[in-house]
Scaffold this active site. Sequence first.
Site, short mmCIF file in Angstrom:
data_model
loop_
_atom_site.label_atom_id
_atom_site.label_comp_id
_atom_site.label_asym_id
_atom_site.label_seq_id
_atom_site.Cartn_x
_atom_site.Cartn_y
_atom_site.Cartn_z
N HIS A 17 17.21 -85.06 63.30
CA HIS A 17 16.44 -85.10 62.01
C HIS A 17 16.93 -83.87 61.11
O HIS A 17 16.69 -82.83 61.39
CB HIS A 17 15.22 -84.91 62.37
CG HIS A 17 14.23 -85.23 60.99
ND1 HIS A 17 12.86 -86.08 60.99
CD2 HIS A 17 14.19 -84.66 59.89
CE1 HIS A 17 12.70 -86.08 59.66
NE2 HIS A 17 13.22 -85.16 59.23
N HIS A 19 18.09 -82.37 56.81
CA HIS A 19 18.05 -82.72 55.53
C HIS A 19 19.21 -81.78 55.07
O HIS A 19 19.22 -80.39 55.30
CB HIS A 19 16.62 -82.33 54.79
CG HIS A 19 15.41 -82.95 55.09
ND1 HIS A 19 15.14 -83.75 54.35
CD2 HIS A 19 14.90 -82.90 56.08
CE1 HIS A 19 13.98 -84.49 55.14
NE2 HIS A 19 13.69 -83.94 56.15
N LYS A 103 14.65 -95.03 57.50
CA LYS A 103 13.34 -94.12 57.34
C LYS A 103 12.23 -94.62 56.68
O LYS A 103 12.26 -95.22 55.39
CB LYS A 103 14.00 -92.70 56.76
CG LYS A 103 12.83 -91.70 56.77
CD LYS A 103 12.56 -91.00 57.88
CE LYS A 103 11.34 -90.39 57.84
NZ LYS A 103 11.73 -88.81 57.61
N HIS A 140 8.05 -90.99 59.17
CA HIS A 140 7.13 -89.69 58.67
C HIS A 140 5.64 -90.23 58.87
O HIS A 140 5.20 -91.04 57.96
CB HIS A 140 7.67 -89.37 57.47
CG HIS A 140 6.82 -88.26 57.11
ND1 HIS A 140 7.37 -86.97 56.91
CD2 HIS A 140 5.54 -87.94 56.88
CE1 HIS A 140 6.37 -85.94 56.45
NE2 HIS A 140 5.26 -86.56 56.62
N HIS A 178 9.28 -85.66 64.02
CA HIS A 178 8.66 -84.23 63.94
C HIS A 178 7.14 -84.28 64.21
O HIS A 178 6.26 -83.91 63.37
CB HIS A 178 8.95 -83.62 62.39
CG HIS A 178 8.71 -84.41 61.24
ND1 HIS A 178 7.51 -85.11 61.06
CD2 HIS A 178 9.75 -84.61 60.35
CE1 HIS A 178 7.88 -85.84 59.86
NE2 HIS A 178 8.80 -85.63 59.36
N ASP A 252 14.58 -80.98 61.49
CA ASP A 252 13.88 -80.86 60.22
C ASP A 252 13.95 -79.76 59.27
O ASP A 252 13.40 -79.35 58.59
CB ASP A 252 12.29 -81.30 60.44
CG ASP A 252 11.92 -81.81 59.09
OD1 ASP A 252 12.58 -82.47 58.37
OD2 ASP A 252 10.58 -81.74 59.03
#
Length: 355
Positions: A17, A19, A103, A140, A178, A252
């Site tokens: 995970h 970004h 996602k 999420h 997460h 994350d």
Amino acid sequence: MQDRPQHLTLRRPDDWHLHLRYGPMLGAVLGWSARTFGRAIIMPNLTPPVTDSAAATAYKSRIMAAMPEGSRFQPLMTCYLTDRTDPDDLEAGFRNGTFVAAKLYPAGATTNSSHGVSRIEAIDAPLHRMQAIGMPLLIHGEVVDPAIDIFDRERAFIDRELIPLRRRFPDLKVVMEHITTEDAADYLWADTTGRLAATITPQHLLINRNHILVGGIRPHMYCLPVAKRERHRRALCRAATSGDARFFLGTDSAPHALHTKENACGCAGIFNAPSAMAAYATAFDEAGALDRLEAFASLNGPAFYGFSPNEDTIELERGAPELPDTVAVGDGAEAVVVFKGPGSLTWREVGSAAC
Ligand code: DOR
Ligand code: ZN
């Protein structure tokens, strides 16, 4: 204590995970993940989000163009589900390797999620297809109902959305991204399907909500889902350090320029790519579970996604890591603050010179 390990060799870990953003931020942060991790699941919440296979192919090219010389890091792309996702494009992208997963962001749950899913029923057709082809759904897991307290949003999501969703799609592979609560860990512990897993971040193993709010508000400890009370942090540590195959590493790491976090309305996201393995090793050491770090970091994730573990290794040693306070973005007019935990990190990567 003579017999405490001083050194660890692990199969190279993967980040399930991550970004990376684009533009100057991508250039600033990519090398930090690429020096440590073999592969990473790349989150699609750009502006605009990566909602189809053409956009994912274009984004992957931008990542490859920004890759440090000689790096073998592999970005694994994901599709951002919306009310308009085309199941045929999703399936074609999964079959030809453009996508590894899709996602689900509830609309409005977090950074750049305004295009997300309004009601889960709006993505029934893509979910049916994903279930049929074995494509994982990454969630999420927070409700966006303004009446629900922010500290209860993960638990409410499980009750209101996840349990009904998994009843309707019992064969769907799901990753709860997460996780931040004992409730989420317990939901995983109770599952017997083998089709449910969770990622856990380094910050949620090291901080509780006091670290964000006591003695002054600390924007660089703020991410979503927000860290909860100590009881939850402990439950996450038990899950991560158990060796159980359902729990694996997902940092994350979510960089935001410093001024957008030190702001009257600060962005959610913690940039932990430089410190992630040091932070995980510190948490595992505190739990007396260093012997289970490799399962969590390097084996459980590939097993869930159906990949082989990486062949090469990384080295960690006991000692304080040398980490920059900030990483410069672009020409240096912007910077992003590096997560270093709430206290001292006690492990460091060997041979991972700053990039
Ligand atoms: O804290 C977060 N930051 N949580 C998310 O879900 C998104 C992420 C980001 O993109 O900044
Ligand atoms: Zn994220």
